[in-house]
Design a protein around this motif. Structure first.
Motif, PDB file in Angstrom:
ATOM      1  N   VAL A  14       0.779  -1.086   0.222  1.00 20.95           N
ATOM      2  CA  VAL A  14       0.028  -0.002   0.062  1.00 20.95           C
ATOM      3  C   VAL A  14       0.890   1.099   0.057  1.00 20.95           C
ATOM      4  O   VAL A  14       0.532   2.297  -0.635  1.00 20.95           O
ATOM      5  CB  VAL A  14      -0.768  -0.120   1.168  1.00 20.95           C
ATOM      6  N   ARG A  15       1.772   1.372   0.599  1.00 24.15           N
ATOM      7  CA  ARG A  15       2.802   2.476   0.758  1.00 24.15           C
ATOM      8  C   ARG A  15       3.437   2.559  -0.174  1.00 24.15           C
ATOM      9  O   ARG A  15       3.686   3.347  -0.827  1.00 24.15           O
ATOM     10  CB  ARG A  15       3.852   2.295   2.148  1.00 24.15           C
ATOM     11  N   PHE A  16       3.989   1.362  -0.997  1.00 24.55           N
ATOM     12  CA  PHE A  16       4.488   1.404  -2.320  1.00 24.55           C
ATOM     13  C   PHE A  16       3.793   1.974  -3.321  1.00 24.55           C
ATOM     14  O   PHE A  16       4.024   2.795  -4.118  1.00 24.55           O
ATOM     15  CB  PHE A  16       4.886   0.191  -2.859  1.00 24.55           C
ATOM     16  N   LEU A  17       2.403   1.544  -3.622  1.00 28.66           N
ATOM     17  CA  LEU A  17       1.406   2.096  -4.461  1.00 28.66           C
ATOM     18  C   LEU A  17       1.183   3.572  -4.257  1.00 28.66           C
ATOM     19  O   LEU A  17       1.097   4.415  -5.203  1.00 28.66           O
ATOM     20  CB  LEU A  17       0.305   1.186  -4.596  1.00 28.66           C
ATOM     21  N   GLU A  18       1.277   3.967  -3.011  1.00 25.35           N
ATOM     22  CA  GLU A  18       0.890   5.482  -2.615  1.00 25.35           C
ATOM     23  C   GLU A  18       1.826   6.319  -3.436  1.00 25.35           C
ATOM     24  O   GLU A  18       1.648   7.560  -3.427  1.00 25.35           O
ATOM     25  CB  GLU A  18       0.738   5.551  -1.204  1.00 25.35           C
ATOM     26  N   THR A  19       2.975   5.541  -3.477  1.00 22.84           N
ATOM     27  CA  THR A  19       4.220   6.490  -4.106  1.00 22.84           C
ATOM     28  C   THR A  19       4.280   6.232  -5.558  1.00 22.84           C
ATOM     29  O   THR A  19       4.000   7.217  -6.192  1.00 22.84           O
ATOM     30  CB  THR A  19       5.512   6.259  -3.309  1.00 22.84           C
ATOM     31  N   HIS A  20       4.447   5.148  -5.949  1.00 27.68           N
ATOM     32  CA  HIS A  20       4.764   4.632  -7.089  1.00 27.68           C
ATOM     33  C   HIS A  20       3.423   4.727  -8.196  1.00 27.68           C
ATOM     34  O   HIS A  20       3.591   5.110  -9.457  1.00 27.68           O
ATOM     35  CB  HIS A  20       5.208   3.303  -7.421  1.00 27.68           C
ATOM     36  N   LEU A  21       2.300   4.784  -7.573  1.00 27.05           N
ATOM     37  CA  LEU A  21       0.808   4.775  -8.384  1.00 27.05           C
ATOM     38  C   LEU A  21       0.521   6.227  -8.164  1.00 27.05           C
ATOM     39  O   LEU A  21       0.283   7.136  -9.180  1.00 27.05           O
ATOM     40  CB  LEU A  21       0.029   3.787  -7.897  1.00 27.05           C
ATOM     41  N   ALA A  22       0.076   6.467  -7.124  1.00 27.12           N
ATOM     42  CA  ALA A  22      -0.558   7.746  -6.985  1.00 27.12           C
ATOM     43  C   ALA A  22       0.315   8.819  -7.349  1.00 27.12           C
ATOM     44  O   ALA A  22      -0.128   9.880  -8.062  1.00 27.12           O
ATOM     45  CB  ALA A  22      -0.629   8.370  -5.434  1.00 27.12           C
ATOM     46  N   GLU A  23       1.535   8.996  -7.044  1.00 26.42           N
ATOM     47  CA  GLU A  23       2.628  10.104  -7.427  1.00 26.42           C
ATOM     48  C   GLU A  23       2.483  10.244  -8.743  1.00 26.42           C
ATOM     49  O   GLU A  23       2.760  11.325  -9.534  1.00 26.42           O
ATOM     50  CB  GLU A  23       3.743  10.044  -6.766  1.00 26.42           C
ATOM     51  N   GLU A  24       2.429   9.284  -9.653  1.00 24.22           N
ATOM     52  CA  GLU A  24       2.575   9.018 -11.137  1.00 24.22           C
ATOM     53  C   GLU A  24       1.026   9.796 -11.595  1.00 24.22           C
ATOM     54  O   GLU A  24       1.195  10.220 -12.638  1.00 24.22           O
ATOM     55  CB  GLU A  24       2.801   7.808 -11.472  1.00 24.22           C
ATOM     56  N   LEU A  25       0.127   9.254 -11.070  1.00 20.78           N
ATOM     57  CA  LEU A  25      -1.078   9.706 -11.566  1.00 20.78           C
ATOM     58  C   LEU A  25      -1.331  11.212 -11.324  1.00 20.78           C
ATOM     59  O   LEU A  25      -1.945  12.085 -12.188  1.00 20.78           O
ATOM     60  CB  LEU A  25      -2.335   9.090 -10.891  1.00 20.78           C
ATOM     61  N   LYS A  26      -0.659  11.858 -10.280  1.00 22.92           N
ATOM     62  CA  LYS A  26      -0.804  13.202 -10.245  1.00 22.92           C
ATOM     63  C   LYS A  26      -0.192  14.229 -10.983  1.00 22.92           C
ATOM     64  O   LYS A  26      -0.500  15.210 -11.117  1.00 22.92           O
ATOM     65  CB  LYS A  26      -0.137  13.683  -8.500  1.00 22.92           C
ATOM     66  N   LYS A  27       0.670  13.434 -11.797  1.00 24.39           N
ATOM     67  CA  LYS A  27       1.182  14.261 -13.026  1.00 24.39           C
ATOM     68  C   LYS A  27       0.366  14.477 -14.135  1.00 24.39           C
ATOM     69  O   LYS A  27       0.824  15.162 -15.069  1.00 24.39           O
ATOM     70  CB  LYS A  27       2.598  13.298 -13.502  1.00 24.39           C
ATOM     71  N   ASP A  28      -0.851  13.967 -14.058  1.00 24.15           N
ATOM     72  CA  ASP A  28      -1.719  14.101 -15.301  1.00 24.15           C
ATOM     73  C   ASP A  28      -3.133  14.737 -14.545  1.00 24.15           C
ATOM     74  O   ASP A  28      -3.367  14.796 -13.431  1.00 24.15           O
ATOM     75  CB  ASP A  28      -1.886  13.019 -16.060  1.00 24.15           C
ATOM     76  N   THR A  29      -4.004  15.162 -15.484  1.00 22.97           N
ATOM     77  CA  THR A  29      -5.384  15.352 -15.036  1.00 22.97           C
ATOM     78  C   THR A  29      -6.537  14.311 -15.769  1.00 22.97           C
ATOM     79  O   THR A  29      -6.342  13.898 -16.895  1.00 22.97           O
ATOM     80  CB  THR A  29      -5.648  16.928 -15.754  1.00 22.97           C
ATOM     81  N   TYR A  30      -7.516  13.943 -15.099  1.00 21.27           N
ATOM     82  CA  TYR A  30      -8.480  12.896 -15.219  1.00 21.27           C
ATOM     83  C   TYR A  30      -9.894  13.761 -15.164  1.00 21.27           C
ATOM     84  O   TYR A  30     -10.331  14.015 -14.050  1.00 21.27           O
ATOM     85  CB  TYR A  30      -8.303  11.741 -14.677  1.00 21.27           C
TER      86      TYR A  30
END
Length: 300
Positions: free
Chosen positions: A187-203
């Motif tokens: 969960v901690r891994f995804l909060e960084t590697h997933l969420a941080e990557e998603l924040k680079k774009d707009t949906y």
């Protein structure tokens, strides 16, 4: 100088601090720069020289194909843009991981209610294409009604899931966070590697957001592990080689979510009200002081 900049970024990331995530960005800017092992060593040397600290951890024995861990990410990032108001809406990250290969599944939902928890679990099993021996959810009220050292009572709909997939629901012991380190680490891994990557774009839609999640998770699962000696090589390779051969086949039919409503008594007209509709029951239920109504519900 660069090591100090890396450390400042780690501090800014707070609980999401992840050196491998920063190394990925570093390599994008410096393709001929340090490899991961050297990057880690230089940072550790910097920490020891500057703060005199180091950290160790114990290995955990895992059995291939045995457990699938399930949880919601603690963070609810603002990722969904409301085009009418221009406001960003919070979303909820559902995640699962297999205990041995660490193969990850993730999906975005608008809330953490039971139908979405069940839907995420069903979608994860479909993604893996197989069923592990145990499903290990956190002690969420959506999954577990009561859990003590003497008794485990599952939420009715989740109990149906257990029966349909012929698996065992095995929540970790209550009030023992070390009983579920695998999913918490991921969960901690995804909060960084997933969420941080998603924040680079707009949906602007949930569909677009989950399409982006799918691409990022695919990259994570194919990414080689940092230790060259790791027999899994990557999450996907470890899954195909070790986990999946030891897992059970999926049922031939699709899972149908049922909604349960409990009644203290059956009224004199033998009809029970549910969602603005009335359903008749056998007249013999009139003598029963406690009953329930079960209806199929669309699974998203």
């Amino acid at each position: 100088m660069y090591k100090r900049q890396i450390h400042e970024q780690m501090i800014q990331m707070g609980k999401h601090a992840d050196l491998s995530f920063l190394w990925i960005d570093y390599k994008k800017e410096h393709p001929n720069g340090y490899q991961l092992a050297q990057f880690y060593k230089l940072y550790r040397d910097f920490m020891v020289d500057t703060y005199g600290t180091s950290k160790t951890s114990m290995p955990v024995e895992r059995i291939p194909g045995e457990k699938m861990y399930i949880d919601w990410a603690g963070d609810q990032p603002e990722l969904l843009l409301d085009t009418a108001t221009g406001e960003l809406r919070k979303v909820h990250i559902f995640t699962t991981t297999l205990g041995f290969s660490s193969l990850v599944y993730a999906e975005i939902f608008l809330d953490e209610k039971l139908p979405h928890f069940i839907a995420g679990t069903v979608h994860a099993l479909s993604y893996y294409g197989a069923v592990p021996k145990y499903l290990v959810p956190d002690n969420l009220k959506t999954a577990v009604t009561r859990h003590s050292k003497d008794e485990l009572v599952l939420q009715s709909a989740f109990s149906d899931l257990e029966t349909f997939y012929d698996t065992v629901i095995l929540p970790p012991p209550p009030r023992k966070p070390k009983g579920k380190p695998t999913v918490e680490n991921h969960v901690r891994f995804l909060e960084t590697h997933l969420a941080e990557e998603l924040k680079k774009d707009t949906y602007t839609s949930l569909e677009a957001l989950n399409a982006a999640v799918k691409k990022i998770v695919a990259d994570i699962n194919q990414r080689p592990f940092q230790k060259k000696s790791d027999i899994r090589k990557s999450r996907m390779n470890g899954f195909e080689k070790y986990d999946k051969p030891r897992m059970n086949q999926l049922p031939g039919e699709s899972y149908t979510l049922c909604d349960y409503k409990y009644f203290l008594k059956v009224p004199d007209n033998y009809h029970l009200e549910y969602d603005a509709h009335y359903y008749s029951v056998l007249y013999t239920y009139k003598a029963v002081s406690y009953t329930h109504l079960t209806l199929p519900t669309k699974l998203e």
